[in-house]
Each structure stands twice: as structure tokens, then as C-alpha cells.
Design an enzyme around this catalytic site. Sequence first.
Site, PDB file in Angstrom:
ATOM      1  CE1 TYR A  53      47.744  41.308  38.050  1.00  9.38           C
ATOM      2  CE2 TYR A  53      45.548  42.124  38.535  1.00  9.38           C
ATOM      3  CZ  TYR A  53      46.798  42.312  37.987  1.00  9.38           C
ATOM      4  OH  TYR A  53      47.109  43.516  37.373  1.00  9.38           O
ATOM      5  NE  ARG A  56      43.639  44.065  42.578  1.00  9.45           N
ATOM      6  CZ  ARG A  56      43.750  44.740  41.415  1.00  9.45           C
ATOM      7  NH1 ARG A  56      44.863  44.635  40.709  1.00  9.45           N
ATOM      8  NH2 ARG A  56      42.755  45.475  40.965  1.00  9.45           N
ATOM      9  CG  HIS A 106      41.475  48.870  32.660  1.00  8.43           C
ATOM     10  ND1 HIS A 106      41.641  49.861  33.598  1.00  8.43           N
ATOM     11  CD2 HIS A 106      41.693  49.448  31.461  1.00  8.43           C
ATOM     12  CE1 HIS A 106      41.949  50.995  32.975  1.00  8.43           C
ATOM     13  NE2 HIS A 106      41.978  50.770  31.673  1.00  8.43           N
ATOM     14  CB  CYS A 114      45.042  30.376  26.903  1.00  6.67           C
ATOM     15  SG  CYS A 114      46.371  29.413  26.133  1.00  6.67           S
ATOM     16  CB  CYS A 117      44.789  29.127  22.112  1.00  3.34           C
ATOM     17  SG  CYS A 117      43.691  28.848  23.534  1.00  3.34           S
ATOM     18  CB  CYS A 133      44.973  26.601  27.878  1.00  5.14           C
ATOM     19  SG  CYS A 133      43.583  27.108  26.851  1.00  5.14           S
ATOM     20  N   GLY A 172      34.326  57.633  40.970  1.00  5.18           N
ATOM     21  CA  GLY A 172      35.373  56.937  41.721  1.00  5.18           C
ATOM     22  C   GLY A 172      36.633  56.659  40.951  1.00  5.18           C
ATOM     23  CB  THR A 173      38.144  57.017  37.992  1.00  2.00           C
ATOM     24  OG1 THR A 173      39.410  56.849  37.357  1.00  2.00           O
ATOM     25  CG2 THR A 173      37.295  58.005  37.223  1.00  2.00           C
TER      26      THR A 173
END
Length: 225
Positions: A53, A56, A106, A114, A117, A133, A172-173
Site C-alpha cells: 500500500y 500504491r 473499499h 487503528c 480503537c 495511533c 471501469g469495473t
Amino acid sequence: MDKIVILSGAGLSAESGLGTFRDVGGLWSEYDLEDVATPQGFARDPALVHGFYNARRANCRAAKPNAAHAALARLAKAGGPDVLLVTQNIDDLLERAGAPGVVHMHGELMRGLCAACGHRWDAPPEMASDDPCPACSAQATRPDVVWFGEYPYHLDQIADALAQCDLFVSIGTSGSVYPAAGFFAEAAVHGARTLEINLDPSDNSGRFDEARMGPAGDIVPRWVN
Ligand code: BV8
């Protein structure tokens, strides 16, 4: 004005240079979905998932909204409460194009979550599990994205909109991930017309009332105007 629900997927951001998942050379050809987009994968190797991630997030920061993002932003601003932009995408290109009220079912690449919590915050460029956190100081940081097997966000708001819309547009899916892939049928059951805008036929092509095939950057501005 018609009430419109617009669902977008990775193809909306493809012309901005952000990878799709299932096209040739897509993200799932480089990474095993089980390793980087499931809670089990994160538990096994959080550093691998944060690395996926973080990469990205860097690509997203360097990317620019394309003409399709800009056209959808114009439509959402003009349509107000009658236009709902629902996206499977976790990038922020619709917001950076000026779109209001984007519903990220998504999650969002630019936010940290976190796991202790539930606090959410703006993600730094590089995120790691032991980042404390900001609210509770626990070192239980994860990307604020919905992985396979996790419940998508905002489903009640989306279901209400699908029940009331006059037009449902899918952009676009591949139509291969649920529950998003079933939204067109949900809207149709409630009387909506359905339109698919996609580069290639998706899993549900042929079940929409209308289809316009081609790059979102060409088709969407023409459809919006
Ligand atoms: C859940 C993480 C419980 C973030 C992602 C039935 C009902 C409910 C669930 C399931 C079900 N059957 C199976 C399931 C389980 C599962 C699922 O769907 N599995 C699939 C593989 C069968 N679903 C889940 O686990 C979901 N949660 O089920 O919770 C529940 C139960 C009942 C009811 C509610 C909840 C959670 C799914 C979310 C998973 N997280 N990503 C991230 O890393 O991004 S999914 C991942 O795929 C992305 O989010 C992405 O958005 C999504 C869909 O992919 P697409 O966006 O469509 O991208 P793809 O590459 O596939 O296709 C690109 C398309 O664009 C192509 O068609 C191409 O032609 C086109 N294109 C390319 N270039 C262009 C273009 N189009 C236009 N212009 C271009 N230039």
C-alpha cells in the site's frame, strides 16, 4: 433531474497511470491477493502489506485525475443530492478532481486505521504497523482499506440510493467483486435503467440496458456532457 448512482472501479483511474487488478499485467499478476488484500495476509506479514500500500500511495500521489474524474466531479457538483459517486477505488483522484461526497466502499489509501480503537487519520507517505495511533498510541496501524472477507463501508447508504435511483452507471469495473458487482441488478429490480461504460466486456456485460465500450477518459466526458 434523474437520481443517478455511479459505481466506479480501477478502470476509472487506469488512464491516470494507476494499475488495475485483473487486466493483463495488473496488480493481481504481480501480487497474490491472499497475501496483500486479506486480513490473514496482513496478520502473516504486515510489512509486506504495508509495503504494497505504501507503493500504491506513492503512485497515487504522483498521479493526476483524468478527464473522466473531472467529468464525474462536474456532474456530482451540478447534481447535488441526486448524484451519488460510489467507488471501489481507494485512490483520491475523484476528490482531487473536485468531486463532493465520494463514497469509498473499499476504504481509502490516504487514511490509516487503528485496529485497536478504530481511529482514522490521514496516512503519512510510508505507513508501518508500529506507527503509534494518534488517538490511543497503540501500535496497531493498518491501511484503511476493506480486504476480502471484510465488510465494505457505507452499504446501507448505497442500498438506499440503489432503491431510489432512476439510472445506475457502472464505469471501469470487471464486475467480479461482490457485493459491488451486484449493485446493477439491485438498481434494476427497483426500476432503474442501467448503463455500463467499460474498456472491455465485464462479467455482467449484456445484462445492462446499455453499454458504451471504450476508455473512460473518452466515453465519460461525452456521456456527462
Ligand atoms: C464481503 C482492497 C461480507 C483495497 C478489494 C457475494 C456477496 C458478498 C460477498 C461475496 C460474494 N461472493 C464472493 C464474495 C466474497 C468477496 C468476493 O467478491 N470475492 C470475489 C473474488 C469472488 N467479497 C468480499 O470479500 C467483500 N466483502 O463480502 O463482506 C459481505 C457479505 C454479503 C454482503 C456484504 C458483505 C470485500 C471485497 C473488497 C475486497 N477489496 N480491494 C485495494 O487494495 O484496492 S477488491 C479489489 O477489486 C479492488 O477494491 C477493486 O476495486 C475491486 C474490483 O476490481 P475492479 O475495480 O473491477 O478492477 P479490475 O482490475 O477487476 O477491472 C478493471 C476493469 O476496468 C476491467 O473491466 C477493464 O476492462 C476496465 N478498464 C481498464 N482500463 C479502462 C477500463 N475501463 C474504462 N477505461 C479504461 N481506460
